[in-house]
Motif scaffolding. Structure first.
Motif, PDB file in Angstrom:
ATOM      1  N   SER A  31       0.813  -1.215   0.000  1.00 60.95           N
ATOM      2  CA  SER A  31       0.000   0.000   0.000  1.00 60.95           C
ATOM      3  C   SER A  31       0.844   1.261   0.000  1.00 60.95           C
ATOM      4  CB  SER A  31      -0.905   0.032   1.233  1.00 60.95           C
ATOM      5  OG  SER A  31      -1.771  -1.065   1.254  1.00 60.95           O
ATOM      6  N   TYR A  32       2.136   1.119   0.269  1.00 63.69           N
ATOM      7  CA  TYR A  32       2.983   2.273   0.524  1.00 63.69           C
ATOM      8  C   TYR A  32       3.974   2.532  -0.599  1.00 63.69           C
ATOM      9  CZ  TYR A  32       1.231   2.215   5.273  1.00 63.69           C
ATOM     10  OH  TYR A  32       0.415   2.276   6.362  1.00 63.69           O
ATOM     11  N   SER A  33       4.098   3.800  -0.954  1.00 69.13           N
ATOM     12  CA  SER A  33       5.255   4.213  -1.722  1.00 69.13           C
ATOM     13  C   SER A  33       6.434   4.296  -0.747  1.00 69.13           C
ATOM     14  CB  SER A  33       5.029   5.583  -2.371  1.00 69.13           C
ATOM     15  OG  SER A  33       4.062   5.491  -3.381  1.00 69.13           O
ATOM     16  N   MET A  34       7.625   4.048  -1.259  1.00 72.75           N
ATOM     17  CA  MET A  34       8.794   3.979  -0.397  1.00 72.75           C
ATOM     18  C   MET A  34       9.899   4.868  -0.928  1.00 72.75           C
ATOM     19  SD  MET A  34       7.879   1.763   1.926  1.00 72.75           S
ATOM     20  CE  MET A  34       9.461   1.425   2.701  1.00 72.75           C
ATOM     21  N   GLY A  35      10.787   5.246  -0.037  1.00 73.09           N
ATOM     22  CA  GLY A  35      11.902   6.073  -0.460  1.00 73.09           C
ATOM     23  C   GLY A  35      13.161   5.768   0.330  1.00 73.09           C
ATOM     24  N   TRP A  36      14.281   6.107  -0.285  1.00 73.29           N
ATOM     25  CA  TRP A  36      15.573   6.083   0.405  1.00 73.29           C
ATOM     26  C   TRP A  36      16.063   7.519   0.557  1.00 73.29           C
ATOM     27  CZ3 TRP A  36      17.703   2.028   2.754  1.00 73.29           C
ATOM     28  CH2 TRP A  36      17.337   0.733   2.348  1.00 73.29           C
ATOM     29  N   PHE A  37      16.555   7.822   1.736  1.00 74.43           N
ATOM     30  CA  PHE A  37      17.155   9.115   2.033  1.00 74.43           C
ATOM     31  C   PHE A  37      18.533   8.869   2.633  1.00 74.43           C
ATOM     32  CE2 PHE A  37      13.598  12.118   1.585  1.00 74.43           C
ATOM     33  CZ  PHE A  37      12.554  11.233   1.427  1.00 74.43           C
ATOM     34  N   ARG A  38      19.346   9.910   2.685  1.00 82.80           N
ATOM     35  CA  ARG A  38      20.645   9.790   3.346  1.00 82.80           C
ATOM     36  C   ARG A  38      20.992  11.092   4.052  1.00 82.80           C
ATOM     37  NH1 ARG A  38      24.593   9.443  -2.020  1.00 82.80           N
ATOM     38  NH2 ARG A  38      24.379  11.635  -2.685  1.00 82.80           N
ATOM     39  N   GLN A  39      21.822  10.954   5.069  1.00 84.56           N
ATOM     40  CA  GLN A  39      22.247  12.121   5.838  1.00 84.56           C
ATOM     41  C   GLN A  39      23.716  11.981   6.181  1.00 84.56           C
ATOM     42  OE1 GLN A  39      19.878  12.961   9.324  1.00 84.56           O
ATOM     43  NE2 GLN A  39      20.519  15.097   9.309  1.00 84.56           N
ATOM     44  N   ALA A  49      16.183   8.197  -3.618  1.00 88.67           N
ATOM     45  CA  ALA A  49      15.374   7.520  -4.636  1.00 88.67           C
ATOM     46  C   ALA A  49      14.021   7.164  -4.043  1.00 88.67           C
ATOM     47  CB  ALA A  49      16.078   6.269  -5.143  1.00 88.67           C
ATOM     48  N   GLY A  50      13.018   7.056  -4.930  1.00 87.06           N
ATOM     49  CA  GLY A  50      11.685   6.673  -4.488  1.00 87.06           C
ATOM     50  C   GLY A  50      11.067   5.675  -5.442  1.00 87.06           C
ATOM     51  N   ILE A  51      10.097   4.912  -4.943  1.00 88.22           N
ATOM     52  CA  ILE A  51       9.456   3.899  -5.759  1.00 88.22           C
ATOM     53  C   ILE A  51       7.987   3.827  -5.388  1.00 88.22           C
ATOM     54  CG2 ILE A  51      10.066   2.023  -4.150  1.00 88.22           C
ATOM     55  CD1 ILE A  51      10.503   0.262  -6.692  1.00 88.22           C
ATOM     56  N   SER A  52       7.135   3.680  -6.386  1.00 86.76           N
ATOM     57  CA  SER A  52       5.700   3.621  -6.147  1.00 86.76           C
ATOM     58  C   SER A  52       5.308   2.293  -5.504  1.00 86.76           C
ATOM     59  CB  SER A  52       4.953   3.809  -7.468  1.00 86.76           C
ATOM     60  OG  SER A  52       5.265   2.735  -8.358  1.00 86.76           O
ATOM     61  N   TRP A  53       4.052   2.208  -5.069  1.00 87.04           N
ATOM     62  CA  TRP A  53       3.608   1.009  -4.372  1.00 87.04           C
ATOM     63  C   TRP A  53       3.720  -0.224  -5.248  1.00 87.04           C
ATOM     64  CZ3 TRP A  53      -0.330  -1.946  -6.293  1.00 87.04           C
ATOM     65  CH2 TRP A  53      -1.118  -1.362  -7.285  1.00 87.04           C
ATOM     66  N   SER A  54       3.515  -0.066  -6.543  1.00 86.88           N
ATOM     67  CA  SER A  54       3.556  -1.209  -7.457  1.00 86.88           C
ATOM     68  C   SER A  54       4.967  -1.510  -7.935  1.00 86.88           C
ATOM     69  CB  SER A  54       2.681  -0.930  -8.679  1.00 86.88           C
ATOM     70  OG  SER A  54       3.229   0.138  -9.436  1.00 86.88           O
ATOM     71  N   ALA A  75       6.144  -9.308  -2.356  1.00 80.86           N
ATOM     72  CA  ALA A  75       5.926 -10.631  -1.770  1.00 80.86           C
ATOM     73  C   ALA A  75       6.807 -10.844  -0.542  1.00 80.86           C
ATOM     74  CB  ALA A  75       6.194 -11.710  -2.801  1.00 80.86           C
ATOM     75  N   LYS A  76       7.941 -10.147  -0.493  1.00 77.69           N
ATOM     76  CA  LYS A  76       8.875 -10.279   0.632  1.00 77.69           C
ATOM     77  C   LYS A  76       8.823  -9.074   1.566  1.00 77.69           C
ATOM     78  CE  LYS A  76      12.194 -13.199  -1.828  1.00 77.69           C
ATOM     79  NZ  LYS A  76      13.605 -13.363  -2.266  1.00 77.69           N
ATOM     80  N   ASN A  77       7.934  -8.120   1.279  1.00 77.54           N
ATOM     81  CA  ASN A  77       7.825  -6.910   2.108  1.00 77.54           C
ATOM     82  C   ASN A  77       9.180  -6.222   2.259  1.00 77.54           C
ATOM     83  OD1 ASN A  77       5.166  -7.544   2.383  1.00 77.54           O
ATOM     84  ND2 ASN A  77       5.193  -7.729   4.608  1.00 77.54           N
ATOM     85  N   THR A  78       9.913  -6.138   1.177  1.00 75.95           N
ATOM     86  CA  THR A  78      11.267  -5.617   1.233  1.00 75.95           C
ATOM     87  C   THR A  78      11.540  -4.683   0.063  1.00 75.95           C
ATOM     88  OG1 THR A  78      12.034  -7.651   2.320  1.00 75.95           O
ATOM     89  CG2 THR A  78      13.715  -6.225   1.388  1.00 75.95           C
ATOM     90  N   MET A  79      12.261  -3.614   0.354  1.00 78.92           N
ATOM     91  CA  MET A  79      12.725  -2.673  -0.656  1.00 78.92           C
ATOM     92  C   MET A  79      14.243  -2.725  -0.694  1.00 78.92           C
ATOM     93  SD  MET A  79      12.212   1.467  -0.809  1.00 78.92           S
ATOM     94  CE  MET A  79      13.021   1.741   0.759  1.00 78.92           C
ATOM     95  N   LEU A 100       1.895   6.814   2.255  1.00 82.50           N
ATOM     96  CA  LEU A 100       0.768   6.473   1.393  1.00 82.50           C
ATOM     97  C   LEU A 100       0.798   7.353   0.148  1.00 82.50           C
ATOM     98  CD1 LEU A 100      -1.998   6.106   4.114  1.00 82.50           C
ATOM     99  CD2 LEU A 100      -0.897   4.266   2.832  1.00 82.50           C
ATOM    100  N   LEU A 101       0.056   6.961  -0.838  1.00 78.22           N
ATOM    101  CA  LEU A 101      -0.070   7.683  -2.112  1.00 78.22           C
ATOM    102  C   LEU A 101       1.262   7.669  -2.858  1.00 78.22           C
ATOM    103  CD1 LEU A 101      -2.390  10.604  -0.926  1.00 78.22           C
ATOM    104  CD2 LEU A 101      -3.019   8.413  -1.956  1.00 78.22           C
ATOM    105  N   GLY A 102       1.540   8.698  -3.617  1.00 79.98           N
ATOM    106  CA  GLY A 102       2.622   8.658  -4.581  1.00 79.98           C
ATOM    107  C   GLY A 102       3.997   8.937  -4.027  1.00 79.98           C
ATOM    108  N   ILE A 103       4.984   8.830  -4.930  1.00 82.95           N
ATOM    109  CA  ILE A 103       6.376   9.096  -4.578  1.00 82.95           C
ATOM    110  C   ILE A 103       6.527  10.573  -4.222  1.00 82.95           C
ATOM    111  CG2 ILE A 103       8.755   9.076  -5.417  1.00 82.95           C
ATOM    112  CD1 ILE A 103       7.899   6.957  -7.461  1.00 82.95           C
TER     113      ILE A 103
END
Length: 123
Positions: A31-39, A49-54, A75-79, A100-103
């Motif tokens: 259900s979630y769009s996901m992203g990577w951040f760095r500091q 970088a970001g990726i949509s739910w699909s 299927a593995k709940n992993t990004m 939730l929703l988009g990138i």
């Protein structure tokens, strides 16, 4: 409650590669769009970088285009974040985040965060 756990960080030489993983539990990962951040030390947290739910849509920061690839396995709940041609300026703590929703590329748009994993690139 959504929990995100990063892994895969470490020390690598310039030009090397690493693959980060972000395991998600607690809610429907797909259900979630996901992203990577760095500091990096002394700097603000920045979008990588970001990726949509699909997984069909991805978006990379200019600084990592052509070198980093974001992907997910619902299927593995992993990004994942495949990082190639690493440079010293890539040294940072890397965080995964979900929303939730988009990138989005703003930290304020993400509701859920992992604890971070250190990536150090030696010159």
């Amino acid at each position: 409650q959504v929990q995100l756990v990063e892994s895969g960080g470490g020390l690598v030489q310039t030009g090397g590669s690493l693959r980060l993983s972000c395991a998600v539990s607690g809610r429907t990962f797909s259900s979630y769009s996901m992203g990577w951040f760095r500091q990096a030390p002394g700097k603000e947290r920045e979008f990588v970088a970001g990726i949509s739910w699909s997984g069909q849509s991805t978006y990379n920061a200019d600084s990592v285009k052509g070198r980093f690839t974001i992907s997910r396995d619902n299927a593995k709940n992993t990004m994942y974040l495949q990082m190639n041609s690493l440079q010293p300026e890539d040294t940072a703590v890397y965080y995964c985040a979900g929303k939730l929703l988009g990138i989005a590329d703003a930290t304020t748009r993400y509701a859920y965060w992992g604890q971070g994993t250190q990536v150090t690139v030696s010159s």
